[in-house]
Enzyme design. Structure first.
Site, mmCIF file in Angstrom:
data_model
loop_
_atom_site.group_PDB
_atom_site.id
_atom_site.type_symbol
_atom_site.label_atom_id
_atom_site.label_comp_id
_atom_site.label_asym_id
_atom_site.label_seq_id
_atom_site.Cartn_x
_atom_site.Cartn_y
_atom_site.Cartn_z
ATOM 1 N N GLY A 197 0.836 -1.205 0.000
ATOM 2 C CA GLY A 197 0.000 0.000 0.000
ATOM 3 C C GLY A 197 0.866 1.248 0.000
ATOM 4 O O GLY A 197 1.930 1.283 0.631
ATOM 5 N N VAL A 231 19.723 -6.094 17.454
ATOM 6 C CA VAL A 231 20.175 -4.855 18.098
ATOM 7 C C VAL A 231 19.087 -3.779 18.032
ATOM 8 O O VAL A 231 19.382 -2.595 18.046
ATOM 9 C CB VAL A 231 21.471 -4.353 17.450
ATOM 10 C CG1 VAL A 231 22.625 -5.314 17.725
ATOM 11 C CG2 VAL A 231 21.306 -4.155 15.947
ATOM 12 N N HIS A 265 -5.400 -19.196 47.311
ATOM 13 C CA HIS A 265 -4.278 -19.967 47.849
ATOM 14 C C HIS A 265 -4.418 -21.424 47.424
ATOM 15 O O HIS A 265 -5.512 -21.965 47.522
ATOM 16 C CB HIS A 265 -4.273 -19.874 49.383
ATOM 17 C CG HIS A 265 -3.215 -20.735 49.998
ATOM 18 N ND1 HIS A 265 -1.890 -20.357 50.023
ATOM 19 C CD2 HIS A 265 -3.291 -21.958 50.583
ATOM 20 C CE1 HIS A 265 -1.182 -21.322 50.612
ATOM 21 N NE2 HIS A 265 -2.017 -22.301 50.954
ATOM 22 N N GLY A 322 23.550 -8.344 20.765
ATOM 23 C CA GLY A 322 22.436 -7.645 21.413
ATOM 24 C C GLY A 322 21.778 -8.538 22.451
ATOM 25 O O GLY A 322 21.119 -9.513 22.094
ATOM 26 N N GLU A 333 27.023 -7.704 23.979
ATOM 27 C CA GLU A 333 26.108 -6.610 24.306
ATOM 28 C C GLU A 333 26.892 -5.311 24.529
ATOM 29 O O GLU A 333 27.819 -5.271 25.336
ATOM 30 C CB GLU A 333 25.287 -6.991 25.547
ATOM 31 C CG GLU A 333 24.541 -5.855 26.212
ATOM 32 C CD GLU A 333 23.579 -5.113 25.292
ATOM 33 O OE1 GLU A 333 22.781 -5.758 24.603
ATOM 34 O OE2 GLU A 333 23.647 -3.862 25.272
ATOM 35 N N ILE A 388 14.878 -9.723 22.397
ATOM 36 C CA ILE A 388 14.923 -10.797 21.399
ATOM 37 C C ILE A 388 16.128 -11.698 21.640
ATOM 38 O O ILE A 388 16.030 -12.928 21.600
ATOM 39 C CB ILE A 388 14.956 -10.205 19.967
ATOM 40 C CG1 ILE A 388 13.631 -9.484 19.685
ATOM 41 C CG2 ILE A 388 15.203 -11.295 18.934
ATOM 42 C CD1 ILE A 388 13.510 -8.912 18.286
HETATM 43 P P1 NAI Z 1 16.326 -4.315 22.206
HETATM 44 O O1 NAI Z 1 16.359 -2.851 22.091
HETATM 45 O O2 NAI Z 1 15.492 -4.972 23.249
HETATM 46 O O3 NAI Z 1 17.837 -4.864 22.441
HETATM 47 C C1 NAI Z 1 18.894 -4.592 21.550
HETATM 48 C C2 NAI Z 1 20.209 -4.668 22.317
HETATM 49 O O4 NAI Z 1 21.272 -4.603 21.384
HETATM 50 C C3 NAI Z 1 20.397 -3.507 23.276
HETATM 51 O O5 NAI Z 1 20.652 -4.019 24.569
HETATM 52 C C4 NAI Z 1 21.602 -2.754 22.691
HETATM 53 O O6 NAI Z 1 22.455 -2.225 23.670
HETATM 54 C C5 NAI Z 1 22.337 -3.855 21.929
HETATM 55 N N1 NAI Z 1 23.179 -3.364 20.833
HETATM 56 C C6 NAI Z 1 22.881 -2.405 19.936
HETATM 57 N N2 NAI Z 1 23.901 -2.271 19.047
HETATM 58 C C7 NAI Z 1 24.851 -3.176 19.400
HETATM 59 C C8 NAI Z 1 26.147 -3.547 18.863
HETATM 60 N N3 NAI Z 1 26.640 -2.959 17.785
HETATM 61 N N4 NAI Z 1 26.862 -4.532 19.495
HETATM 62 C C9 NAI Z 1 26.349 -5.132 20.605
HETATM 63 N N5 NAI Z 1 25.131 -4.821 21.137
HETATM 64 C C10 NAI Z 1 24.399 -3.876 20.538
HETATM 65 O O7 NAI Z 1 15.973 -4.840 20.743
HETATM 66 P P2 NAI Z 1 15.574 -6.282 20.227
HETATM 67 O O8 NAI Z 1 15.904 -7.318 21.234
HETATM 68 O O9 NAI Z 1 16.182 -6.402 18.882
HETATM 69 O O10 NAI Z 1 13.998 -6.187 20.107
HETATM 70 C C11 NAI Z 1 13.420 -5.250 19.178
HETATM 71 C C12 NAI Z 1 12.096 -4.737 19.653
HETATM 72 O O11 NAI Z 1 11.126 -5.762 19.627
HETATM 73 C C13 NAI Z 1 12.177 -4.203 21.062
HETATM 74 O O12 NAI Z 1 11.588 -2.938 21.088
HETATM 75 C C14 NAI Z 1 11.390 -5.183 21.870
HETATM 76 O O13 NAI Z 1 10.677 -4.553 22.923
HETATM 77 C C15 NAI Z 1 10.428 -5.797 20.845
HETATM 78 N N6 NAI Z 1 10.167 -7.173 21.239
HETATM 79 C C16 NAI Z 1 9.399 -7.409 22.317
HETATM 80 C C17 NAI Z 1 9.217 -8.686 22.762
HETATM 81 C C18 NAI Z 1 8.432 -8.913 23.995
HETATM 82 O O14 NAI Z 1 7.670 -8.039 24.379
HETATM 83 N N7 NAI Z 1 8.577 -10.031 24.679
HETATM 84 C C19 NAI Z 1 9.770 -9.852 22.078
HETATM 85 C C20 NAI Z 1 10.575 -9.474 20.962
HETATM 86 C C21 NAI Z 1 10.741 -8.178 20.574
#
Ligand code: NAI
Length: 476
Positions: free
Chosen positions: A123, A278, A452, A189, A212, A193
Site C-alpha cells: 500500500g 540490536v 491460595h 544484542g 552486548e 529478542i
Molecule cells: P532491544 O532494544 O530490546 O535490544 C537490543 C540490544 O542490542 C540492546 O541491549 C543494545 O544495547 C544492543 N546493541 C545495539 N547495538 C549493538 C552492537 N553494535 N553490538 C552489541 N550490542 C548492541 O531490541 P531487540 O531485542 O532487537 O527487540 C526489538 C524490539 O522488539 C524491542 O523494542 C522489543 O521490545 C520488541 N520485542 C518485544 C518482545 C516482547 O515483548 N517479549 C519480544 C521481541 C521483541
C-alpha cells in the site's frame, strides 16, 4: 485501475492494523485492510511480524524447548525418569508453524465475518484519501477512504559490521527457522529478542555467547530484577559479554568469525551462526508518495499526537511505526483507540500503564517506574519484595527463582511500579496493570483476596512487605 471506496483503509495487518480494521468494522464503518506479508515459502498471511515471525512462533519454541530442558534437568526431582530423551527439531518446528497458520488463518476468518475487505499488495499513500495497492504481479488498485490508518510496523536494524546473509548471519525471523541446533551460537544484542532466542537454542544444546554493547544488563528493567536475572541466565549457561561492541563478522565456509571490542581489547570468536538483534526501526519504505506531507521524526517514526493523528487530517498511524515501546499490545490498543475515534467515540490510551514482558525462564515482567526512576523523581517511596522461594505454589511447580517487587509512594501509597521475575510473571503482571490503571494503592493490593495456593500470593505479599506486613516473610 479499479476504484474502491471505503470509510477506512488500514495499511498493515499486524497487531496494530488488524484490530483497527476489525474494530472499525464493528463500529459500522466500511473497511479495507491492505497487507503485503509474504512468507519465505511464498505463502501470504495476515498478522505481520508478531504472528508470522515474532511473538507467536517464538513463544511456541520457548514452550517446547522449556519442556525439553525440564525433562532433561528437572523431571528426576519429581520422581520421573525419562529414558532416551530425543529431540525431534523438525516436529518442534512443524508444531510452531501449525500454531502460526491457525492464528493467521483466524485473522482471515475474522475479517470475513466482520466484513473487512482484504487486499494483498504494497500500500502507498497517494493523497490524504487515496491508497494505491500494488500486488506482486504488478497490478495496481486504487482505494479511497475518508480515514487512512498507517500500521506498517518495524524491521530489524542491520549492522554494517555484520550484514544479514540470511544463512549464517540472521535476524530474529531467521533464528526461528534453524533446521539444526547450532553447536556454537553468537548473538549480538542481549535485549529482549536476544535473551528469548538465546534461551531457545541454549536449551536445545547450543553454546551461546551474547555480545552486548551496554555496560549494564537489561538497563530498562528494575536494577534489582536485572541483577537477579543476569545471575540466573549466567547460571543457565548464557555467556553474556557486556560492554562489548561487535566490530567485524566474516563468513567462512561453515561459520562466522566474530570480532568484538571490550575492555579486554579485541576478541575473536568462531561460531556456527549469528543472530543480530540490536533493535528494530520503523518501516515506511515506499509508503508515502512525495506529494503526501506526513511528517516523520529524526529516527524515521511517523509523527503523531496522543491520539495517533498525523499532521495530515484523516491520516492516522499506530504501532511500531510511531513513537513509544515497540510492543504488540501497545499497537493493538492504539489501533482500537483510532478505530473508535474515527467512529466518533471517546477513546484514549494510558501510556503509563503498558506492561513489558520478557518470556525467558524465569519470565520478567514489569509496569510503571523502576526504583531508580522513582528515586530520580525525588519523591519519597517504599519498596516491598517477596521471593518465590517462599511461595507454596512456586515450590510445588519447582520454579522458585525470582521475586516480586512493589514500589509505592511514601505519602499516599500510590502504586508506582511493580517488577516481577519468576514463573508466569507475564500473567501475574496483569493484576498490577489493573491496579495502576485504576490509580490503585499498595493497600488496594493488600486488601484483595488472593487465591491460595497461587503464584499471585507473591504479589500480595510484596505489597504487604512495602508496609512491613508480609505474613510469610521476615519484614525488615
Ligand atoms: P532491544 O532494544 O530490546 O535490544 C537490543 C540490544 O542490542 C540492546 O541491549 C543494545 O544495547 C544492543 N546493541 C545495539 N547495538 C549493538 C552492537 N553494535 N553490538 C552489541 N550490542 C548492541 O531490541 P531487540 O531485542 O532487537 O527487540 C526489538 C524490539 O522488539 C524491542 O523494542 C522489543 O521490545 C520488541 N520485542 C518485544 C518482545 C516482547 O515483548 N517479549 C519480544 C521481541 C521483541
Amino acid at each position: 485501475m479499479s476504484e474502491n471506496k471505503f470509510d477506512v483503509v488500514v495499511i498493515g495487518a499486524g497487531p496494530a492494523g488488524y484490530p483497527a480494521a476489525i474494530r472499525a468494522a464493528q463500529n459500522g464503518l466500511s473497511v479495507a485492510c491492505v497487507d503485503s506479508w509474504e512468507n519465505r515459502d511464498g505463502t501470504r498471511a495476515f498478522g505481520g511480524t508478531c504472528l508470522n515471525a515474532g511473538c507467536i512462533p517464538s513463544k511456541a519454541l520457548l514452550e517446547s524447548t522449556e519442556l525439553f530442558h525440564r525433562a532433561e534437568t528437572e523431571f528426576k526431582e519429581h520422581g520421573i525418569s525419562v529414558k532416551d530423551l530425543i529431540l525431534d527439531l523438525g516436529k518442534m518446528q512443524n508444531r510452531k508453524q501449525k500454531i502460526v497458520k491457525e492464528l493467521t488463518g483466524g485473522i482471515e476468518a475474522l475479517f470475513r465475518s466482520n466484513g473487512v475487505a482484504s487486499f494483498f499488495g504494497r500500500g502507498r499513500l497517494i493523497s490524504d484519501n487515496r491508497v494505491e495497492v500494488k500486488n506482486p504481479d504488478g497490478q495496481v488498485l486504487s482505494l479511497t477512504a475518508n480515514h487512512i490508518i498507517l500500521a506498517t510496523g518495524s524491521i530489524p536494524i542491520e549492522l554494517s559490521s555484520a550484514p544479514f546473509d540470511h544463512e549464517f548471519i540472521v535476524d530474529s525471523w531467521g533464528a526461528l527457522d534453524f533446521t539444526s541446533v547450532p553447536k556454537k551460537l553468537g548473538i549480538v544484542g542481549a535485549g529482549v529478542i536476544g535473551l528469548e532466542l538465546g534461551s531457545v537454542w541454549q536449551r536445545l544444546g547450543s553454546e551461546v555467547v551474547m555480545i552486548e554493547a551496554f555496560e549494564s544488563f537489561l538497563p530498562m528493567a528494575d536494577e534489582q530484577i536485572a541483577k537477579e536475572a543476569h545471575r540466573s541466565f549466567k547460571r543457565q549457561g548464557l555467556d553474556i559479554c557486556l560492554a562489548s561492541k561487535l566490530t567485524d563478522a566474516v563468513i567462512k565456509d561453515d561459520g562466522v568469525a566474530l570480532t568484538f571490542e571490550s575492555t579486554n581489547g579485541l576478541t575473536t570468536l568462531e561460531v556456527d551462526k549469528v543472530i543480530v538483534c540490536v533493535g528494530r526501526k520503523p518501516f515506511t519504505d515506499g509508503l508515502l508518495a512525495s506529494e503526501v506531507k506526513v511528517s516523520l521524526d529524526a529516527n524515521g517514526f511517523i509523527e503523531v499526537d496522543e491520539h495517533c493523528r498525523t499532521n495530515v487530517s484523516g491520516v492516522w498511524a499506530v504501532g511500531d511505526v510511531v513513537r513509544g515501546p515497540m510492543l504488540a499490545h501497545k499497537g493493538m490498543d492504539e489501533g482500537i483507540m483510532v478505530a473508535d475515534l474515527i467512529a466518533g467515540k471517546t477513546s484514549e490510551m494510558n501510556y503509563e500503564a503498558i506492561p513489558s514482558v520478557i518470556y525467558t525462564s524465569p519470565e520478567i515482567a514489569w509496569i510503571g517506574k523502576t526504583e531508580a526512576e522513582v528515586r530520580g523523581t525525588g519523591r519519597p517511596y517504599k519498596t516491598g519484595t517477596f521471593n518465590f522461594s517462599a511461595n507454596g505454589r512456586a515450590k510445588g511447580m519447582g520454579q522458585t527463582q525470582g521475586l516480586v517487587k512493589v514500589v509505592t509512594a511514601e505519602s499516599d501509597d500510590e502504586l508506582l511500579g511493580v517488577h516481577i521475575m519468576g514463573p508466569m510473571a507475564g500473567e501475574l503482571i496483569a493484576e498490577a496493570v489493573l491496579a495502576m490503571e485504576f490509580s490503585g494503592s499498595g493497600e488496594d493490593i493488600q486488601r484483595i483476596c488472593h487465591a491460595h495456593p497461587t503464584l499471585s500470593e507473591a504479589v500480595h505479599e510484596a505489597a504487604l512487605a512495602a508496609d512491613g506486613r508480609a505474613v510469610h516473610a521476615i519484614n525488615r
